[in-house]
Write an enzyme that holds these catalytic residues in place. Structure first.
Site, PDB file in Angstrom:
ATOM      1  CB  SER A 120      -0.992   0.041   1.277  1.00 10.85           C
ATOM      2  OG  SER A 120      -1.937  -1.087   1.271  1.00 10.85           O
ATOM      3  CG  PHE A 299     -13.155   8.652  15.454  1.00 11.12           C
ATOM      4  CD1 PHE A 299     -13.704   9.489  16.191  1.00 11.12           C
ATOM      5  CD2 PHE A 299     -12.785   8.612  14.157  1.00 11.12           C
ATOM      6  CE1 PHE A 299     -14.303  10.729  15.470  1.00 11.12           C
ATOM      7  CE2 PHE A 299     -13.062  10.239  13.643  1.00 11.12           C
ATOM      8  CZ  PHE A 299     -13.857  11.007  14.254  1.00 11.12           C
TER       9      PHE A 299
END
Length: 528
Positions: A120, A299
């Site tokens: 990636s 988060f």
């Protein structure tokens, strides 16, 4: 894993304090935003020509939104399309995901400079800079040696997000992975190793050579870009939402939780350096955040949850995308936004198709929400993947057969049997940890608690449609690997036609650059 940025000190900065800068080498020429070595790079030069020949737009897009389904290969899109249709009560095959309705589609070749099957870091770097590079690095060209800080000197390349910043556009990064993970980090950082996510992961020799970890580079993004381009007006990334809180927090307790850092609380420092900014840590605070000032949302400690496993306290990818769009849309110069569905990749690595398809469907929802909030006449929207995975789809199942189910032939009512006398599923993996029967378990990562289980299993009494079912794998590996085939590129808006055909993945940068005139606008801003 995450990469790290390598930036240079200007002469003025050297006189002041260069200890925290990264070794990018001399700043680019004052005549333009894109460094000379990047413009002369064959990937960059040939990509610009190829995209121009495909009719790339010239400045018609005020806004650019790039969606990346990490690991979302063509087989994943097809299976997710069918699952979404079946969830809606249809047979599934005729269904279309939101982005499959886009008018233009092409294929991108995903290989890295040094790898046939990519990772990636190298693939996202190609999309963001127009230059292909090696596995495990981003924001730098192929001359870098992974893990060697000094090798990055003079080899950094500017990203589309950085060009948008220099051009005066608002910018945003959204991901369900850690914000310091390879795909999101490649938008704002330059690193000789994607694993340098915080200072505890940065080798002592790299730190001594001037390299900085990725989280600290996010914090210093505005200052680093201004150092590289003296006189540029840089207001920083307006919206950054994702996971990875641990890479911003010190080891032990702090006001925002505990982390891994040895140099303090980066969230507290971000708030101090952005007095009008807002930090949010859960869904309610995100939805209730004031609409002005920069926004940072972290988060979870590591990656965010799979959509099927997501607690009410976490925002969905669609929630974060909408929040980012609402904050960026008011900028008079337009905006650049990258949105990553990062956990498609992680579900595939775990060999769990259910979660991979579920997160692909959530990406489709986020794309649909975006199209409802932008003007397609002035916004280029691209949806693609950085690479594929080894999940395959086959076995001659009848039309409408549950995509997560066992193969049932047309005209039959019972599962087909292979030559070994056992039933088999439509979806399977070439390699990976293999079969699991976790029933209603929605966290695909549960597979790592047990050793690989490759090969055939009697699935007669196994509910293969349960979220905790992990498909069989042929070759036992620590985790399932990426695939090396081309991935699809879907586009709508100004310049979208230029994605058509088969081309290098690095050309996606040139499509965005041409459509929004990022380089030209950045050059003009620097000239002023």
């Amino acid at each position: 894993m995450t990469p790290r940025i390598l930036l240079s000190c200007t002469a003025a900065a050297l006189l002041a304090a260069c200890a925290g800068a990264t070794p990018e080498g001399a700043p680019p020429p004052a005549t333009g935003a894109v460094p000379a070595h990047q413009q002369e790079n064959p990937w960059f030069r040939d990509g610009a020509s190829a995209v121009a020949a495909r009719g790339a737009g010239h400045g018609g897009a005020r806004n650019v939104v790039l969606f990346v389904g990490d690991g979302m290969g063509v087989s994943t899109v097809t299976a997710a399309r069918i699952l979404a249709g079946q969830q809606a009560g249809a047979s599934g095959e005729e269904h279309l995901l939101s982005f499959e309705r886009f008018p233009f589609t092409g294929l991108a070749k995903t290989y890295n400079v040094d790898a046939q099957t990519p990772d990636s870091a190298g693939t996202m770097s190609a999309m963001m800079t127009g230059v292909k590079t090696d596995m495990g690095v981003f924001g730098v060209d192929e001359d870098v040696v992974r893990g060697h800080c000094d090798s990055a000197r003079g080899n950094s390349v500017i990203s589309a997000l950085e060009l948008a910043e220099l051009a005066g556009k608002a910018t945003g990064v959204v991901s369900t992975a850690r914000l310091t993970h390879a795909t999101p980090a490649a938008t704002y950082a330059h690193s000789a190793d994607r694993d340098w996510e915080d200072d505890s992961e940065l080798p002592a020799d790299a730190a001594a050579a001037g390299c900085r970890d990725i989280a600290s580079q996010f914090l210093a993004f505005r200052e680093q870009l201004a150092e590289r381009y003296p006189g540029a007006v840089v207001d920083g990334i307006e919206v950054a939402l994702g996971g990875g809180r641990r890479h911003f927090l010190p080891a032990g307790n702090s006001a925002h939780g505990s982390g891994r850092r040895g140099d303090g609380d980066l969230i507290a420092r971000w708030l101090a350096e952005n007095p009008g900014g807002h930090y949010v840590a859960d869904r309610d605070s995100l939805l209730g955040a004031p609409g002005d000032g920069p926004l940072l949302g972290l988060f979870t400690a590591s990656h965010m949850s799979y959509e099927a496993d997501r607690p009410a306290t976490e925002p969905s990818l669609t929630d974060m995308t909408i929040a980012a769009l609402e904050r960026l849309a008011g900028d008079p110069e337009g905006f650049f936004l990258m949105v990553e569905a990062g956990r498609i990749d992680h579900a595939h690595h775990a060999g769990n198709a259910a979660n991979a398809l579920g997160d692909t469907i959530e990406l489709s929802r986020a794309v649909a929400a975006t199209l409802q909030r932008v003007d397609p006449a002035e916004t280029l929207v691209i949806v693609t993947a950085d690479h594929s995975h080894t999940m395959t789809m086959g076995g001659y199942p009848r039309r409408g057969n549950p995509i997560l189910g066992k193969v049932v032939f047309p005209g039959q009512d019972t599962p087909a049997l292979a030559e070994d006398g056992l039933p088999y599923t439509t979806l399977g993996y070439r390699n990976g940890r293999g079969f699991r029967d976790f029933g209603d378990e929605t966290d695909a990562d549960a597979t790592y608690a047990a050793p690989p289980h490759a090969g055939r299993v009697d699935l007669t009494d196994v509910d293969t449609e349960a979220p905790g079912f992990h498909q069989e794998a042929l070759v036992p590996t620590a985790s399932e690997t990426h695939g090396g085939e081309d991935v699809a590129v879907y586009a709508i808006g100004p310049g979208a036609a230029a994605v058509s055909g088969v081309q290098e993945q690095s050309n996606i940068f040139h499509v965005m650059n041409a459509a929004a005139a990022l380089q030209a606008a950045a050059d003009a801003a620097l000239a002023r």
